[in-house]
Write an enzyme that holds these catalytic residues in place. Sequence first.
Site, PDB file in Angstrom:
ATOM      1  N   TYR A 142      63.143  47.581  19.554  1.00  0.00           N
ATOM      2  CA  TYR A 142      64.055  46.794  19.638  1.00  0.00           C
ATOM      3  C   TYR A 142      65.164  47.605  20.555  1.00  0.00           C
ATOM      4  CZ  TYR A 142      62.878  42.516  16.952  1.00  0.00           C
ATOM      5  OH  TYR A 142      62.348  41.388  16.536  1.00  0.00           O
ATOM      6  N   LYS A 189      51.298  51.848  11.224  1.00  0.00           N
ATOM      7  CA  LYS A 189      50.070  51.663  11.913  1.00  0.00           C
ATOM      8  C   LYS A 189      49.835  53.253  12.192  1.00  0.00           C
ATOM      9  CE  LYS A 189      46.839  49.452  14.340  1.00  0.00           C
ATOM     10  NZ  LYS A 189      45.751  48.799  13.510  1.00  0.00           N
ATOM     11  N   ASP A 221      48.135  45.536  10.314  1.00  0.00           N
ATOM     12  CA  ASP A 221      47.246  44.674  10.035  1.00  0.00           C
ATOM     13  C   ASP A 221      46.784  43.978   8.818  1.00  0.00           C
ATOM     14  OD1 ASP A 221      46.023  47.068  10.216  1.00  0.00           O
ATOM     15  OD2 ASP A 221      44.278  46.571  11.636  1.00  0.00           O
ATOM     16  N   ASP A 245      59.717  42.231  11.501  1.00  0.00           N
ATOM     17  CA  ASP A 245      60.185  40.946  12.259  1.00  0.00           C
ATOM     18  C   ASP A 245      59.013  39.961  11.982  1.00  0.00           C
ATOM     19  OD1 ASP A 245      61.664  39.225  13.637  1.00  0.00           O
ATOM     20  OD2 ASP A 245      60.151  39.614  15.471  1.00  0.00           O
TER      21      ASP A 245
HETATM   22  C1  IPM Z   1      65.152  37.816  13.124  1.00  0.00           C
HETATM   23  C2  IPM Z   1      65.005  37.168  14.587  1.00  0.00           C
HETATM   24  C3  IPM Z   1      65.679  37.945  15.687  1.00  0.00           C
HETATM   25  C4  IPM Z   1      65.101  39.363  15.419  1.00  0.00           C
HETATM   26  C5  IPM Z   1      65.909  37.630  16.941  1.00  0.00           C
HETATM   27  C6  IPM Z   1      66.766  36.423  16.808  1.00  0.00           C
HETATM   28  C7  IPM Z   1      66.472  38.572  17.893  1.00  0.00           C
HETATM   29  O1  IPM Z   1      63.825  36.690  14.801  1.00  0.00           O
HETATM   30  O2  IPM Z   1      66.146  38.040  12.581  1.00  0.00           O
HETATM   31  O3  IPM Z   1      64.100  38.055  12.680  1.00  0.00           O
HETATM   32  O4  IPM Z   1      63.899  39.507  16.549  1.00  0.00           O
HETATM   33  O5  IPM Z   1      65.085  40.246  14.794  1.00  0.00           O
HETATM   34 MN    MN Z   2      62.301  37.233  13.343  1.00  0.00          MN
END
Ligand code: IPM
Ligand code: MN
Length: 355
Positions: A142, A189, A221, A245
């Site tokens: 990210y 992983k 996985d 996520d």
């Molecule tokens: C979450 C959301 C966010 C992320 C997005 C909206 C940036 O999906 O809080 O899980 O990917 O972290």
């Molecule tokens: Mn999310």
Amino acid sequence: MKMKIALLPGDGIGPEVVAQAVKAVDAVCERKGHKAEYSFGYVGACAIREFGDAFPEQTFKTCMDSDAVLFGAVGDPEFDNNPKAKVRPEQGLLAMRKSLGLYANLRPVETFPSLLHKSPLKKDLVEGADFLCVRELTGGMYFGQKGRSDDGNTAYDTNIYHRFEVERILKLSFEYARQRRGHLTVVDKANVLESSRLWRQIAQELAPLYPDVQTDYMYVDNAAMKLISGPKFFDVLVTENTFGDILTDEASCISGSMGLLASASIGEHTGVFEPIHGSYPQAAGKNIANPVATILSAAMMFEYAFGLVEEGAMIRSAVAASLDEGIVTEDLADGGKAYYTSEVGDWIANYISNN
Ligand code: IPM
Ligand code: MN
């Protein structure tokens, strides 16, 4: 106790669901003699429209000046369908996480007896499932270096982790495991990724310091499969940002509706409490979205930001009662009466005031 709470409702259904959480917080404060003082901040698409910035400086200041942030959601179809948009609502959320140092995202998954039939999984698989996903929130792909080649045809995102980032999130996870059933699953992983091998190495270094915690390691996985084939296996699951996520969306189905799951993001500065369902633009303004996830996020706020466990429990029992009584929005109504968002919020606040 005096509590300074920043309200960041954001986009889509955010304002509607945050309003219901505020009712619950006020009801608790009234009963327990606390004083909640609210301030307001723009974030996401509404902030872009207002200030040209998805997380404006003044919103950051509002958060820093508060003891806790109650957050709704960000996102807007106008931006989703435009990959070339220069500013995106989601950047607001990422900027908030990074600037407040919120490295730990806690997403508890629990089941509600009256809703077991709503789960897409078989009842005996999910009944009693109760685990905590700990997602690293300010590192990895990210936030790693990303870019495009000059011709635009090559793109990359870097999944980078530093020892201190891995150590702090693992330590926290060991602590939570210790407070729960003493079982930690580290998801990675490591058979392919170097960053995962660093995670696993550090977890193996730390594990002997927590002899009361049973630690196991699982490839992501396999974890994705285990979450639906045997979710009761898990107690505390910890993983990096991107895996977390994906796995937490998957895990959210276990309870039967995404509209039920709360989360807390904690770390260096003010903690943020938010539902995990997102902005659900199709329902915005219709007063039909499920407010329960946000109301439960307010319960997490009492517990994690203020250490007020009883206050959190008051909200939790009110929510459980509303589900038992069938005071639910259309996602849970099952052909029965569907209540409006505000009606569910009123019912829960009222229950808190009178029980
Ligand atoms: C979450 C959301 C966010 C992320 C997005 C909206 C940036 O999906 O809080 O899980 O990917 O972290
Ligand atoms: Mn999310």
